[in-house]
Write a protein that holds these residues in place. Structure first.
Motif, PDB file in Angstrom:
ATOM      1  N   ALA A 197     -52.010 -36.407  54.496  1.00 40.93           N
ATOM      2  CA  ALA A 197     -52.615 -35.627  55.577  1.00 40.93           C
ATOM      3  C   ALA A 197     -53.354 -36.585  56.487  1.00 40.93           C
ATOM      4  N   SER A 198     -53.277 -36.352  57.777  1.00 44.96           N
ATOM      5  CA  SER A 198     -54.033 -37.237  58.653  1.00 44.96           C
ATOM      6  C   SER A 198     -54.599 -36.451  59.804  1.00 44.96           C
TER       7      SER A 198
ATOM      8  N   TYR B  30     -45.636 -29.588  59.737  1.00 43.42           N
ATOM      9  CA  TYR B  30     -46.033 -30.706  58.885  1.00 43.42           C
ATOM     10  C   TYR B  30     -45.640 -30.307  57.472  1.00 43.42           C
ATOM     11  N   ARG B  33     -45.605 -26.538  56.521  1.00 41.29           N
ATOM     12  CA  ARG B  33     -46.543 -25.797  57.330  1.00 41.29           C
ATOM     13  C   ARG B  33     -46.160 -25.792  58.802  1.00 41.29           C
ATOM     14  N   VAL B  35     -46.842 -25.407  62.471  1.00 41.52           N
ATOM     15  CA  VAL B  35     -48.046 -25.354  63.295  1.00 41.52           C
ATOM     16  C   VAL B  35     -47.739 -25.058  64.764  1.00 41.52           C
ATOM     17  N   ALA B  53     -58.496 -22.044  69.359  1.00 39.10           N
ATOM     18  CA  ALA B  53     -59.411 -22.247  68.241  1.00 39.10           C
ATOM     19  C   ALA B  53     -59.052 -23.527  67.484  1.00 39.10           C
ATOM     20  N   GLY B  55     -57.580 -25.802  64.812  1.00 37.29           N
ATOM     21  CA  GLY B  55     -56.410 -25.638  63.949  1.00 37.29           C
ATOM     22  C   GLY B  55     -55.301 -24.810  64.558  1.00 37.29           C
ATOM     23  N   SER B  56     -55.450 -24.411  65.834  1.00 40.50           N
ATOM     24  CA  SER B  56     -54.423 -23.555  66.431  1.00 40.50           C
ATOM     25  C   SER B  56     -53.164 -24.345  66.804  1.00 40.50           C
ATOM     26  N   GLY B  57     -53.289 -25.681  66.868  1.00 40.47           N
ATOM     27  CA  GLY B  57     -52.102 -26.481  67.164  1.00 40.47           C
ATOM     28  C   GLY B  57     -52.176 -27.225  68.484  1.00 40.47           C
ATOM     29  N   LYS B  58     -53.352 -27.257  69.107  1.00 34.80           N
ATOM     30  CA  LYS B  58     -53.489 -27.911  70.415  1.00 34.80           C
ATOM     31  C   LYS B  58     -53.177 -29.398  70.363  1.00 34.80           C
ATOM     32  N   SER B  59     -53.732 -30.075  69.348  1.00 36.97           N
ATOM     33  CA  SER B  59     -53.511 -31.527  69.295  1.00 36.97           C
ATOM     34  C   SER B  59     -52.049 -31.835  69.039  1.00 36.97           C
ATOM     35  N   THR B  60     -51.428 -31.034  68.201  1.00 36.66           N
ATOM     36  CA  THR B  60     -50.009 -31.234  67.936  1.00 36.66           C
ATOM     37  C   THR B  60     -49.219 -31.040  69.221  1.00 36.66           C
ATOM     38  N   GLU B 177     -59.248 -33.399  73.891  1.00 31.70           N
ATOM     39  CA  GLU B 177     -60.696 -33.230  73.745  1.00 31.70           C
ATOM     40  C   GLU B 177     -61.471 -34.486  74.141  1.00 31.70           C
ATOM     41  N   HIS B 206     -62.477 -27.876  74.478  1.00 29.49           N
ATOM     42  CA  HIS B 206     -63.291 -26.704  74.154  1.00 29.49           C
ATOM     43  C   HIS B 206     -64.352 -26.486  75.228  1.00 29.49           C
TER      44      HIS B 206
HETATM   45  N1  LIG Z   1     -50.680 -34.988  60.158  1.00 25.63           N
HETATM   46  C1  LIG Z   1     -50.812 -33.734  59.686  1.00 25.63           C
HETATM   47  N2  LIG Z   1     -50.327 -33.407  58.472  1.00 25.63           N
HETATM   48  C2  LIG Z   1     -50.442 -32.162  57.992  1.00 25.63           C
HETATM   49  N3  LIG Z   1     -51.038 -31.148  58.643  1.00 25.63           N
HETATM   50  C3  LIG Z   1     -51.547 -31.397  59.862  1.00 25.63           C
HETATM   51  C4  LIG Z   1     -51.467 -32.702  60.450  1.00 25.63           C
HETATM   52  N4  LIG Z   1     -52.061 -32.650  61.651  1.00 25.63           N
HETATM   53  C5  LIG Z   1     -52.492 -31.388  61.813  1.00 25.63           C
HETATM   54  N5  LIG Z   1     -52.183 -30.627  60.755  1.00 25.63           N
HETATM   55  C6  LIG Z   1     -52.459 -29.198  60.597  1.00 25.63           C
HETATM   56  O1  LIG Z   1     -51.826 -28.521  61.662  1.00 25.63           O
HETATM   57  C7  LIG Z   1     -52.645 -27.498  62.182  1.00 25.63           C
HETATM   58  C8  LIG Z   1     -52.818 -27.687  63.663  1.00 25.63           C
HETATM   59  O2  LIG Z   1     -53.509 -28.897  63.869  1.00 25.63           O
HETATM   60  P1  LIG Z   1     -53.967 -29.399  65.283  1.00 25.63           P
HETATM   61  O3  LIG Z   1     -54.664 -30.683  65.071  1.00 25.63           O
HETATM   62  O4  LIG Z   1     -52.805 -29.400  66.200  1.00 25.63           O
HETATM   63  O5  LIG Z   1     -55.007 -28.280  65.732  1.00 25.63           O
HETATM   64  P2  LIG Z   1     -56.036 -28.274  66.930  1.00 25.63           P
HETATM   65  O6  LIG Z   1     -55.785 -27.024  67.677  1.00 25.63           O
HETATM   66  O7  LIG Z   1     -55.973 -29.532  67.680  1.00 25.63           O
HETATM   67  O8  LIG Z   1     -57.423 -28.159  66.201  1.00 25.63           O
HETATM   68  P3  LIG Z   1     -58.869 -28.755  66.644  1.00 25.63           P
HETATM   69  O9  LIG Z   1     -59.427 -27.854  67.673  1.00 25.63           O
HETATM   70  O10 LIG Z   1     -59.643 -28.698  65.372  1.00 25.63           O
HETATM   71  O11 LIG Z   1     -58.642 -30.141  67.105  1.00 25.63           O
HETATM   72  C9  LIG Z   1     -53.948 -27.562  61.416  1.00 25.63           C
HETATM   73  O12 LIG Z   1     -53.946 -26.531  60.479  1.00 25.63           O
HETATM   74  C10 LIG Z   1     -53.931 -28.899  60.738  1.00 25.63           C
HETATM   75  O13 LIG Z   1     -54.557 -28.818  59.489  1.00 25.63           O
END
Ligand SMILES: Nc1ncnc2c1ncn2[C@@H]1O[C@H](COP(=O)(O)OP(=O)(O)OP(=O)(O)O)[C@@H](O)[C@H]1O
Ligand SMILES: [Mg+2]
Lengths: 198, 243, 213
Positions: A197-198, B30, B33, B35, B53, B55-60, B177, B206
């Motif tokens: 996980a990262s 991932y 899972r 996302v 929110a 964990g919603s997937g924005k960074s992905t 962010e 945010h």
């Molecule tokens: N490298 C990874 N391996 C496994 N799971 C991951 C990985 N990166 C993210 N996730 C999971 O994917 C989901 C979406 O993650 P992401 O980082 O895209 O969310 P986010 O909207 O950017 O959240 P935040 O606002 O906290 O930054 C989360 O549940 C996270 O735990």
């Protein structure tokens, strides 16, 4: 790790960062105040703890490279050894053999850790750290001192015995930490296993 | 197909400007899972915000846009270049700024770090140097040229990270962010910097007030885009939904 | 910054780093053929003269590097006096002293960047393990960047734990610290990619200020 998910490519740059990180960690451990031991010409330092952690967190290849990078910086003149030592003179000093042993020690610890990875626990971690972090280091350091100081092996060996208790403490510490880190953030991946996980 | 440096650069100029980023049926998982799920979008606006929110997937989502993450299914095209097969060319067009400035400064001193990206692009030394000077001047870092990066303030570090990306002259920049770790005045400063960029930007944030002058805002929830429109339409709706 | 280099314009400063390192290595091996204390003492004198006269280094620059080894040398001499004889002992101690002084001179007269270039050259065989020599400068620079960062994050975690009543430095702080910096390093890896690190041209990276000296 799925090659199709595009993560395969990325591993290389991430590994560079991990290697640099652990080289830095060994350097930072050298900043901790050394523990002076009465009757010993050099104090006990925490840097071999870094050697053990590099091997047991990063595995053989990256762990060994981290220590090579560290030594390269020291050789290039950065005073990163405990007590602010550095430069080429530490590589020809009487205890230089211990320095040379570090990359090999980290590599061996990493190799054993990878071997035990599936059932890795405190006991296996201890075995890896004691073999790689104590046996290997002394097996290289003691003959080196003996050759460079022109003293018999037994004398060089007895001289090092005083460091053993400290090294045991460090091996235990490194093992506890390595097992805990593996639980939350496993860096070593076995082929066919999913990415950390990262 | 593999692109060498030359063909990729020629392709750069061959593409009509403003072609934008296109996502076709993108899904990302991932491991098991999922996302991001079934996203199809075309991004052509100059200022695009992404909210949602934790964990919603924005960074992905953001990482998809320059090939740091490749979708498990579907396609992402940047000006017609596929992030799966032409990742180098894509990355040369799309810069990326992360949340933690410490995690993107890789050289010990300011000027060296600014030189890193342009150097990787294979630019001649004098051009690299010119860009370093330009960035040092533009972001008030000239006095810190040879300073260790860790002595900069958090805001200065983030400016350095942004400058390091700008020195590569990408056409677009994705920010994940960029102000989350900054105080109010530095947040404003970075917001102003983003506002003044001539590049197209996608900003995940945010900090909703960052989005006021934007052209388009996407709201992400559980890996789907659940709202898409002008800030005036989406932001109040998003805020109400969070209550 | 973090360096033992002493700037200067002497012949020794201007000599090629590879040559200096080669001579040092040759000295390290060659001195084992010397068995006479007088010759060995001459070698020490010669090396020190080269450092002070030829390279025009201040005494202090040499002493700083040799000083930490004094206790070892004293111990070594003491041992030889007890077990062997003064002749063997003085040869061993003088040999180490010669090497230490010579190494100190090379370190003090050679820019870090020049040494890094030699290291890259020496690392070429590591290609077998998938190491790209051109990347070495980058990893060394990143390490220098990470050192203050790790120290700072360690201090922050210590503060946080102290605020919650843990006053001693505990092993427990190592785990959150490691996880935090490992996560950060993973992002640094992404940032390297985003900034085109794997795009880097094959030619030697410019290291004008790579490791500040
Ligand atoms: N490298 C990874 N391996 C496994 N799971 C991951 C990985 N990166 C993210 N996730 C999971 O994917 C989901 C979406 O993650 P992401 O980082 O895209 O969310 P986010 O909207 O950017 O959240 P935040 O606002 O906290 O930054 C989360 O549940 C996270 O735990
Ligand atoms: Mg995020």
């Amino acid at each position: 790790m799925r090659i199709g998910s595009g993560t395969f490519r990325r591993v290389k740059s991430r590994d560079l960062a991990y290697v640099a990180l652990f080289a830095a960690i060994v350097a930072v451990l050298g900043l901790l105040p050394p523990v002076p031991v009465p009757g010993l010409p050099v104090p006990i330092t925490a840097q071999t703890l870094g050697v053990m952690l590099a091997g047991s967190v990063l595995g053989a290849k990256r762990g060994g490279l981290a220590l090579l990078v560290f030594l390269a910086l020291v050789a290039a003149g950065a005073p990163l050894l405990a007590g602010g030592r550095g430069g080429l003179s530490v590589f020809v000093g009487p205890t230089a053999g211990y320095l040379y042993s570090w990359p090999i020690a980290a590599f061996v610890i990493g190799l054993l850790t990878q071997l035990f990875w599936k059932r890795f626990n405190l006991a296996w971690a201890l075995i890896a750290n004691m073999i790689g972090g104590i046996v290997v280091i002394y097996a290289i350091g003691i003959p080196f001192t003996s050759i460079y100081g022109d003293v018999p092996l037994w004398a060089s060996f007895t001289g090092s015995l005083t460091f053993i208790p400290g090294d045991l403490v460090k091996a235990v510490a490194a093992s506890v930490v390595a097992v805990a880190v593996r639980r939350t953030y496993p860096v070593i991946e076995l082929p066919g296993r999913r990415a950390a996980a990262s | 197909m593999r692109w060498g440096r030359r063909p990729a650069e020629e392709a750069d100029d061959a593409v009509a400007p403003g072609a934008g980023i296109e996502l076709r049926d993108v899904e990302h998982a991932y491991g098991e899972r999922v996302v991001l799920d079934g996203i199809s979008l075309t991004l052509t606006e100059r200022r695009i915000g992404v909210v949602g929110a934790n964990g919603s997937g924005k960074s992905t989502f953001a990482r998809l846009l320059n090939g740091l993450v490749v979708p498990t299914s579907g396609t992402v095209l940047v000006d017609g270049l596929d992030t799966r097969t032409q990742v180098r060319a894509v990355r040369r067009r799309v810069g990326f700024v992360f949340q933690d400035p410490d995690a993107q400064i890789v050289h010990p001193t300011v000027a060296e770090d600014l030189a890193f990206g342009p150097h990787n692009q294979g630019l001649p030394d004098d051009e690299v140097q010119r860009r370093v000077e330009e960035m040092l001047g533009r972001y008030g870092l000239a006095d810190h040229r040879d300073h260790p990066a860790h002595l900069l303030s958090g805001g200065q570090k983030q400016l350095l990270a942004i400058a390091g990306v700008l020195a590569m002259r990408p056409r677009r920049i994705v920010f994940d962010e960029p102000t989350t770790l900054l105080d109010l005045s530095n947040t404003r400063r970075v917001a102003r910097v983003i506002d003044e960029l001539e590049q197209d930007v996608v900003v995940v944030t945010h900090h909703l007030d960052l989005l006021s002058g934007f052209d388009r805002v996407l709201v992400v929830e559980h890996g789907r885009v659940i709202a898409d429109g002008t800030p005036a339409e989406t932001v109040p709706w998003y805020v109400a939904r969070m209550d | 910054m973090l360096s033992l280099y002493v700037p200067g314009e002497s012949v020794v400063h201007r000599a090629r780093a590879g040559l200096k390192l080669g001579l040092l290595a040759a000295l390290g091996i060659g001195l084992f053929w010397v068995g006479s204390p007088a010759v060995m003492a001459g070698a020490v004198a010669l090396v020190v003269l080269a450092g002070v006269g030829l390279a025009r280094l201040p005494w202090r620059a040499l002493a700083v590097q040799v000083r930490p080894v004094w206790p070892w040398l004293a111990l070594l001499l003491g041992f030889h006096l007890l077990v062997t004889d003064l002749r063997t002992g003085s040869v061993a101690v003088l040999r180490l002293l010669t090497l230490l002084a010579a190494a100190a001179i090379v370190t003090a007269t050679t820019r870090v960047t020049a040494l890094v270039a030699v290291i890259e050259w020496l690392a070429a065989p590591l290609r077998v393990f998938g190491v790209r020599p051109a990347r070495i400068g980058l990893v060394l620079a990143m390490t220098l960047r990470f050192i203050p960062l790790v120290a700072e994050r360690a201090a922050r975690i210590r503060e946080a734990q102290a605020a919650r009543g843990a006053h001693r430095v505990r092993l427990g702080m190592a785990v959150p610290l490691l996880i935090q910096v490992l996560r950060m390093a993973a992002t640094v890896g992404e940032a390297l990619d985003a900034r085109g690190a794997d795009d880097a041209p094959a030619r030697r990276p410019r290291r004008r200020t790579a490791v500040a000296s």
